[in-house]
Write a protein that holds these residues in place. Structure first.
Motif, short mmCIF file in Angstrom:
data_model
loop_
_atom_site.label_atom_id
_atom_site.label_comp_id
_atom_site.label_asym_id
_atom_site.label_seq_id
_atom_site.Cartn_x
_atom_site.Cartn_y
_atom_site.Cartn_z
N ALA A 284 0.06 -69.77 -50.28
CA ALA A 284 -0.90 -68.95 -49.54
C ALA A 284 -1.33 -69.66 -48.26
N GLY A 285 -1.48 -71.00 -48.34
CA GLY A 285 -1.86 -71.78 -47.16
C GLY A 285 -0.78 -71.82 -46.10
N ASN A 286 0.45 -71.49 -46.49
CA ASN A 286 1.56 -71.40 -45.53
C ASN A 286 1.76 -69.97 -45.03
N ALA A 287 0.69 -69.18 -45.08
CA ALA A 287 0.67 -67.81 -44.54
C ALA A 287 1.59 -66.88 -45.32
N MET A 288 1.77 -67.16 -46.60
CA MET A 288 2.61 -66.31 -47.44
C MET A 288 1.75 -65.35 -48.26
N ARG A 289 2.30 -64.16 -48.49
CA ARG A 289 1.69 -63.23 -49.43
C ARG A 289 2.33 -63.50 -50.79
N VAL A 290 1.52 -63.98 -51.72
CA VAL A 290 2.02 -64.44 -53.01
C VAL A 290 1.60 -63.46 -54.10
N ALA A 291 2.53 -63.13 -54.98
CA ALA A 291 2.22 -62.31 -56.15
C ALA A 291 2.55 -63.11 -57.39
N TYR A 292 1.54 -63.37 -58.21
CA TYR A 292 1.74 -64.02 -59.51
C TYR A 292 1.68 -62.91 -60.54
N ILE A 293 2.80 -62.69 -61.24
CA ILE A 293 2.89 -61.54 -62.14
C ILE A 293 3.10 -62.01 -63.57
N LYS A 294 2.33 -61.40 -64.46
CA LYS A 294 2.33 -61.80 -65.86
C LYS A 294 2.19 -60.56 -66.73
N ALA A 295 2.78 -60.60 -67.91
CA ALA A 295 2.75 -59.44 -68.79
C ALA A 295 1.34 -59.08 -69.23
N GLY A 296 1.16 -57.83 -69.64
CA GLY A 296 -0.12 -57.36 -70.13
C GLY A 296 -1.13 -57.16 -69.02
N ASP A 297 -2.39 -57.28 -69.38
CA ASP A 297 -3.50 -57.18 -68.42
C ASP A 297 -4.18 -58.55 -68.35
N ALA A 298 -3.32 -59.59 -68.26
CA ALA A 298 -3.77 -60.97 -68.46
C ALA A 298 -4.91 -61.39 -67.55
N PHE A 299 -4.89 -60.94 -66.30
CA PHE A 299 -5.83 -61.49 -65.32
C PHE A 299 -7.22 -60.87 -65.40
N ARG A 300 -7.39 -59.96 -66.35
CA ARG A 300 -8.74 -59.45 -66.62
C ARG A 300 -9.20 -59.89 -68.01
N MET A 301 -8.45 -60.83 -68.61
CA MET A 301 -8.79 -61.34 -69.93
C MET A 301 -8.78 -62.87 -69.91
N ALA A 302 -9.64 -63.48 -70.73
CA ALA A 302 -9.65 -64.94 -70.83
C ALA A 302 -8.32 -65.42 -71.44
N PRO A 303 -7.82 -66.58 -71.00
CA PRO A 303 -8.40 -67.51 -70.02
C PRO A 303 -8.00 -67.21 -68.58
N ASP A 304 -7.01 -66.29 -68.39
CA ASP A 304 -6.48 -66.05 -67.05
C ASP A 304 -7.47 -65.35 -66.13
N SER A 305 -8.50 -64.74 -66.69
CA SER A 305 -9.49 -64.04 -65.87
C SER A 305 -10.24 -65.00 -64.95
N ALA A 306 -10.23 -66.30 -65.27
CA ALA A 306 -10.93 -67.29 -64.44
C ALA A 306 -10.11 -67.71 -63.23
#
Length: 334
Positions: A284-306
């Motif tokens: 991201a610091g190198n002006a890139m648009r980054v997508a981190y993709i993971k199965a499920g709804d991980a990023f709204r659930m612990a521990p990935d929600s943090a």
């Protein structure tokens, strides 16, 4: 038929619509949205038009059609089911040098009304020249999916600072480079997430900066749902098509990864959390648009929600895109 594309300012200008049925309703609705002063002649009015008439949004011309009604209007729209009458209307309009649109008859029309994707003040118009209106509508449907509604806010932001932009970057090549940096930068991400004050601040910072490389990137944390590519949300598909770098969870199905932009750099997500964060921050610091993709709804659930808060503390613009799951979020095969 060769058409010259243009967009007409009808605000406050009189337009005559002949016909009062369902087709006329669609045309008049678009004309009213454009600010036109609509006059309607019809033997009977659709209930919607009758309601608009009672609200004072349009004017009705009664009696037999009078060609003098064409005098002083900017545009004629003929929306009756009488071909011979439509042809006479078009001939009378052409004799007066008026634009005329005869619904479903390109040969009689001097102007076509295109299918429109509206992201006001940004508009995209699609026309087949009357040859294949259903194809134009299908393309419009696809663009409705592709073009996020926040683009209107983005265009408004540019318009509001237009004079400052021209003053700051008087040379066109310099201005183009700046526009490219801002369009590809974090402002659009902030607008998509409703963070208008932050977007305004990031826009002003980019405008005031003396650096040519000050375009920070962004990170999107994308939930892949149940692993079926068809379950990806429209927002997730947009992000995957825009990503410069795709960071993939090892358990992610290849079919989901294949939905991303073909020339995006594909990386496997480190299992170590600190290493993962450093990877995302670096790109991201190198002006890139980054997508981190993971199965499920991980990023709204612990521990990935943090993870979003961790990245934002590192001054990385970040958004979370929900994954669609039939049941509790889980990795495929779990």
């Amino acid at each position: 038929m060769t058409l010259f594309p243009l967009l007409a300012d009808l605000s406050g200008r009189p337009v005559l619509v002949v016909g009062g049925g369902e087709v006329a309703v669609r045309k008049i609705e678009a004309l009213l949205r454009a600010g036109a002063r609509v006059r309607v002649h019809a033997r009977a009015l659709d209930p919607v038009l009758q309601g608009w008439l009672e609200q004072g949004r349009l004017t009705r011309l009664d009696g037999e059609f009078d060609p003098a009604w064409l005098d002083g209007v900017w545009l004629l729209v003929a929306a009756t089911d009488d071909h011979a009458f439509n042809a006479r209307l078009a001939e009378q309009a052409h004799a007066r040098g008026l634009w005329a649109n005869v619904v479903d008859d390109a040969q009689l029309s001097s102007v076509q009304i295109p299918a429109v994707v509206d992201r006001a003040p940004l508009q995209v118009a699609i026309s087949s020249g009357g040859a294949a209106p259903m194809l134009a509508r299908r393309i419009r449907e696809r663009l409705e999916i592709e073009l996020d509604h926040s683009l209107g806010d983005f265009a408004t932001l540019f318009a509001r600072h237009r004079d400052a932009i021209r003053k700051r970057f008087p040379a066109l090549p310099q201005r183009r480079r700046w526009f490219d940096r801002v369009i590809d930068g974090p402002v659009s991400v902030l607008l998509r997430n409703g963070r208008h004050e932050d977007a305004e601040r990031a826009f002003r910072d980019a405008l005031e900066s003396d650096r040519d490389d000050d375009n920070a990137g962004s990170v999107a944390l994308v939930g892949a749902g149940d692993g079926d590519p068809g379950s990806l949300t429209l927002k997730a598909l947009r992000v995957l098509n825009q990503a410069d770098v795709l960071v993939c969870d090892p358990a992610l199905p290849a079919a989901v990864i294949d939905m991303a932009r073909r020339d995006a750099t594909r990386l496997t997500a480190p299992q170590d959390r600190e290493a993962l964060v450093e990877l995302l921050v670096r790109h991201a610091g190198n002006a890139m648009r980054v997508a981190y993709i993971k199965a499920g709804d991980a990023f709204r659930m612990a521990p990935d929600s943090a993870l979003r808060a961790v990245l934002e503390r590192r001054n990385v613009v970040c958004e979370v895109i929900a994954g669609v799951c039939d049941g509790p979020a889980r990795a495929p095969g779990a």
